[in-house]
Scaffold this active site. Sequence first.
Site, PDB file in Angstrom:
ATOM      1  N   HIS A 212       5.725  -7.203   9.764  1.00 45.01           N
ATOM      2  CA  HIS A 212       5.034  -7.472   8.634  1.00 45.01           C
ATOM      3  C   HIS A 212       5.804  -6.444   7.093  1.00 45.01           C
ATOM      4  CE1 HIS A 212       2.579  -8.713   5.209  1.00 45.01           C
ATOM      5  NE2 HIS A 212       1.762  -9.449   6.241  1.00 45.01           N
TER       6      HIS A 212
ATOM      7  N   GLY B 285       2.716   6.764   1.057  1.00 42.24           N
ATOM      8  CA  GLY B 285       3.148   5.524   0.028  1.00 42.24           C
ATOM      9  C   GLY B 285       2.879   5.322  -1.146  1.00 42.24           C
TER      10      GLY B 285
END
Length: 346
Positions: free
Chosen positions: A112, A236
């Site tokens: 994903h 991130g």
Amino acid sequence: MEEHKHTDKEKAKAKLSMMKSKVICCKLYISESRNAKVVDAISRIGQKDPEVVLLSKFEDDHYNRVRYTLASYIINDSATGKVAFSPMRRVLLEMIEVAFSSINLEMHTGTHPRIGVIDDMSFHPLNQATMEEAAQLAKMVASDIGNCLQGLSNLLSLSLNNCHSIHNFLYFSLYAVPVFLYGVAHPTSKPVNAVRRELGYYRPNDMGIQWTGQILPDMLPMKPDEGPDHVSRERGAIMIGAGPLPLSYNVPVLSKDIPTVRRITRRVTGRGGGFPTVHALALSHGDDCTEIACFMDPDHVSADQVQRLVEQIAAEQGLEVDKGYYTDFTKDMMLDKYFNIVLAVD
């Protein structure tokens, strides 16, 4: 006796509805599902405040991803009318801090797409809350994460409403990350798919079917709405938005021919001539399956309609389709569960 109990419960519910009628839910997507210890630790935080309800948790080991759905009330400032407080704000930040301290995106792989340890947070009004109030809470949390999230366990005695007054103390945050707003939370209501395309979200970087390690460059292709301009390889970035509550429905296609399933997926969505309010992704899901993961507006299209269209298009390609499944509750189910749990606590 039973009538008396029923009356007491109705009075309690009426009182609660008056005091806490504005309810907002948040879907928190974390890039980890295979480490049960981490998933459970984050779940426990989501369950420890009696004023915040962990409505559901959806884990998928192929995607290596878990979604927590939480709900709680908001309180508005009497002078401005804007959202001033929600107990969910602090709970979310605690969950995020544990995720950041326990998960390294560089070590993560799954089928994903994601841009960070915390990939996405979407806020949705329930009950009497408005879309603008959901957006206000989303932006408050975005500011916390982008500018102020550090050592939260040492700051719980401080009001998070004073976040900016202690900004200098928090500036050198270990956990501050770039935050990209979307939907009603964005200044121009930029759709989440537009943000994702600009960030390269949909492009797998491993074998054409999975996302491994950090996918964003150190210097971002667009300026974040909150937080630093540079990206931590371990954490991130995050997308945070607000909008109507979508219905999540996944349809398994029994094929590993991902290009063909992607073409089917496109024909189901508005971009490909299908349902205008359906957004979908074709994602590898195990040894013999590719899932079409759908987000749809339940006021305009049903899961049965999507299922039938997928089956019809897949049959043209000679492919079999399994019965799809929901990954979360409807709005009515969420409210029922929220009030049942909070009433039981009260």
